[in-house]
Design a protein around this motif. Structure first.
Motif, mmCIF file in Angstrom:
data_model
loop_
_atom_site.group_PDB
_atom_site.id
_atom_site.type_symbol
_atom_site.label_atom_id
_atom_site.label_comp_id
_atom_site.label_asym_id
_atom_site.label_seq_id
_atom_site.Cartn_x
_atom_site.Cartn_y
_atom_site.Cartn_z
ATOM 1 N N GLU A 70 0.825 -1.209 0.000
ATOM 2 C CA GLU A 70 0.000 0.000 0.000
ATOM 3 C C GLU A 70 0.863 1.265 0.000
ATOM 4 O OE1 GLU A 70 -3.572 0.327 -0.037
ATOM 5 O OE2 GLU A 70 -3.188 -1.687 -0.812
ATOM 6 N N ASN A 112 -6.113 1.355 10.972
ATOM 7 C CA ASN A 112 -7.375 1.776 11.586
ATOM 8 C C ASN A 112 -8.480 0.845 11.059
ATOM 9 O OD1 ASN A 112 -7.956 2.700 8.999
ATOM 10 N ND2 ASN A 112 -7.464 4.829 9.484
ATOM 11 N N ALA A 113 -9.714 1.061 11.500
ATOM 12 C CA ALA A 113 -10.814 0.156 11.135
ATOM 13 C C ALA A 113 -11.006 0.097 9.618
ATOM 14 C CB ALA A 113 -12.105 0.599 11.825
ATOM 15 N N GLU A 114 -10.921 1.235 8.946
ATOM 16 C CA GLU A 114 -11.110 1.259 7.491
ATOM 17 C C GLU A 114 -10.021 0.446 6.780
ATOM 18 O OE1 GLU A 114 -10.720 4.433 3.816
ATOM 19 O OE2 GLU A 114 -11.157 5.209 5.823
ATOM 20 N N ASN A 115 -8.770 0.680 7.154
ATOM 21 C CA ASN A 115 -7.672 -0.050 6.508
ATOM 22 C C ASN A 115 -7.662 -1.526 6.885
ATOM 23 O OD1 ASN A 115 -6.468 1.911 4.830
ATOM 24 N ND2 ASN A 115 -5.653 2.918 6.651
ATOM 25 N N ARG A 116 -8.062 -1.860 8.105
ATOM 26 C CA ARG A 116 -8.170 -3.265 8.508
ATOM 27 C C ARG A 116 -9.202 -3.969 7.630
ATOM 28 N NH1 ARG A 116 -5.485 -7.330 10.822
ATOM 29 N NH2 ARG A 116 -4.738 -5.945 12.431
ATOM 30 N N ALA A 117 -10.331 -3.301 7.387
ATOM 31 C CA ALA A 117 -11.369 -3.888 6.537
ATOM 32 C C ALA A 117 -10.858 -4.067 5.103
ATOM 33 C CB ALA A 117 -12.625 -3.014 6.559
ATOM 34 N N ARG A 118 -10.097 -3.098 4.589
ATOM 35 C CA ARG A 118 -9.522 -3.209 3.243
ATOM 36 C C ARG A 118 -8.537 -4.378 3.171
ATOM 37 N NH1 ARG A 118 -6.285 1.135 2.375
ATOM 38 N NH2 ARG A 118 -5.912 0.391 0.277
ATOM 39 N N GLY A 130 -2.654 5.653 10.051
ATOM 40 C CA GLY A 130 -3.910 4.956 9.809
ATOM 41 C C GLY A 130 -3.705 3.627 9.103
#
Length: 126
Positions: free
Chosen positions: A99, A113-119, A108
């Motif tokens: 990335e 963070n939550a968004e990147n963990r989900a990605r 992040g």
């Protein structure tokens, strides 16, 4: 190379005769080198007994993992769990490096963070 099933030397103290030690081909982690006035004060105690190294208790069958940054001890009872977690951490860090190489910023992303963990999890399923 191994001598008498020894693959490396890890000590919280110093080593003597660094040239000779390095000639064995063993990897060495120590806090420094010294030439003590006499080796008569150095005594071998025993094999397969608990020791303290750098303020950490080391027991027979514990796993020591070391690289140029230092060494860590994994208690024998935790080896399987740590190996599983380490594999996942390596996958995550590989994804993070990809990335960053693609232009993502690190805040992040590491730790995610939550968004990147989900990605990451979505990319891992693909």
């Amino acid at each position: 190379m191994k001598y008498r099933d020894v693959a490396a030397l890890v000590t919280g103290g110093v080593v003597r005769d660094l040239e000779g030690v390095l000639e064995t081909g063993l990897s060495v982690w120590a806090s420094g080198t010294t030439a003590p006035p006499s080796v008569a004060g150095m005594t071998f105690v025993n094999w397969q007994e608990p020791v303290s190294c750098g303020g950490v208790a080391i027991f027979p069958d514990d796993l020591i993992v070391a690289d140029r940054d230092g060494a860590v001890v994994i208690p024998a009872a935790m080896i399987d769990d740590v190996l599983q977690s380490a594999r996942e951490q390596e996958r995550l860090e590989g994804w993070i490096i990809k990335e960053v190489r693609n232009g993502a910023i690190l805040p992040g992303l590491y730790p995610p963070n939550a968004e990147n963990r989900a990605r990451y999890e979505a990319d891992s399923r693909d």
